[in-house]
Design an enzyme around this catalytic site. Sequence first.
Site, PDB file in Angstrom:
ATOM      1  N   GLU A 142      43.577  53.209  48.517  1.00  0.00           N
ATOM      2  CA  GLU A 142      43.721  53.340  49.973  1.00  0.00           C
ATOM      3  C   GLU A 142      44.855  54.303  50.286  1.00  0.00           C
ATOM      4  OE1 GLU A 142      44.083  49.500  51.813  1.00  0.00           O
ATOM      5  OE2 GLU A 142      42.203  48.802  50.949  1.00  0.00           O
ATOM      6  N   HIS A 187      41.042  49.333  56.404  1.00  0.00           N
ATOM      7  CA  HIS A 187      41.881  48.154  56.119  1.00  0.00           C
ATOM      8  C   HIS A 187      42.525  47.643  57.414  1.00  0.00           C
ATOM      9  CE1 HIS A 187      44.501  46.038  52.886  1.00  0.00           C
ATOM     10  NE2 HIS A 187      44.410  45.289  53.976  1.00  0.00           N
ATOM     11  N   ARG A 247      40.244  42.389  48.932  1.00  0.00           N
ATOM     12  CA  ARG A 247      40.909  43.543  48.324  1.00  0.00           C
ATOM     13  C   ARG A 247      39.841  44.390  47.654  1.00  0.00           C
ATOM     14  NH1 ARG A 247      44.634  42.882  51.125  1.00  0.00           N
ATOM     15  NH2 ARG A 247      46.810  42.491  50.625  1.00  0.00           N
TER      16      ARG A 247
HETATM   17  C1  OXD Z   1      47.083  41.341  54.222  1.00  0.00           C
HETATM   18  C2  OXD Z   1      46.270  42.510  54.550  1.00  0.00           C
HETATM   19  O1  OXD Z   1      47.235  41.037  53.039  1.00  0.00           O
HETATM   20  O2  OXD Z   1      46.372  42.999  55.686  1.00  0.00           O
HETATM   21  O3  OXD Z   1      47.561  40.677  55.122  1.00  0.00           O
HETATM   22  O4  OXD Z   1      45.523  42.987  53.726  1.00  0.00           O
END
Ligand code: OXD
Length: 316
Positions: free
Chosen positions: A260, A279, A231
């Site tokens: 994002e 992402h 993250r």
């Molecule tokens: C998830 C992501 O948490 O795609 O699966 O970030």
Amino acid sequence: MSPKPNILIYSPDQADSYAECIRGYGFSSVKAASTVEEAEKYLPGTEVILAWKFPTQLLHKPIASSVRWFQSMGAGVDDLASDTHIPENIILTRIVDQFGGYISEYVFTYLLYLVKDVPRMSKAQLERRWDPFISETLAGKTIGIAGLGSIGAEIVRKARSFDMNVYGLSFSGKQAELVDRHFASDEWKVFVKEIDYLVLTLPLTKATHHVVNRDVLLAMKPESAIINVGRGALINEKELLAVMRSGHLQGAVLDVFETEPLPKGHPFWEMPHVYVTSHLSGPSTRDGVSRFFVDNLNRYLNKQPLQGLVDRKRGY
Ligand code: OXD
């Protein structure tokens, strides 16, 4: 718990497709919502939710009082786990064991790109210039993986086949035996000191927010690189920016960001050693997530323990 629970699927862009897939498994009471308004309409009477980017504030309201179980379509559940107003009687689960393949391929795409100096090869071709050179190799280099869940474990497995040294840092220490050297969460600076590549797969929790700060970045070797597939807020982005601008670090491969989509004006977009992706390293595929959900749904109906149970105190 009813034998045929009312299921609500929520996804901003794939709700109908998921709903069709879940109906295909024989569950008929399935509603699809892609907006807050639709979710509000279908929530009364809903027992089970399968969702991505769900507006969690709806779970605080009386319209959600029949909800018993919430399955996230993703692995990271920081939005859910940090929302302390979600009633305790709603079970939260996340997807586990599905993203290791995709994410480890993403990581190795960039490790090979950097170590083989693909930009140099491409430039030579563009310039019609014959440019034989001896590239470096991953063999013997040290990768440090922060987060040794199923994603981290798959990166470890692939790193072994490239003959890399493998270090790991984890909060629980449960998978410490996978790596050559294991570090605890209070040992970041020692952990990063010798590694060539730092890969972040940690969940975002209170304990991991901005855990990679200026001090940790400066403790890394100047020619090392960092890859974040966890993250955005695991890294203090402002401090990373300053550290990269000072010429420290060979590269930063970032798939996730504090905000994002990454704002258009953000300096990361055009920094030569920062690799920005959208992402996308661990996609939730409709078929994979649906299979996981239906397996969990059968467990739920048979009162068996669910897979991917979220411990709200731990934060994932
Ligand atoms: C998830 C992501 O948490 O795609 O699966 O970030």
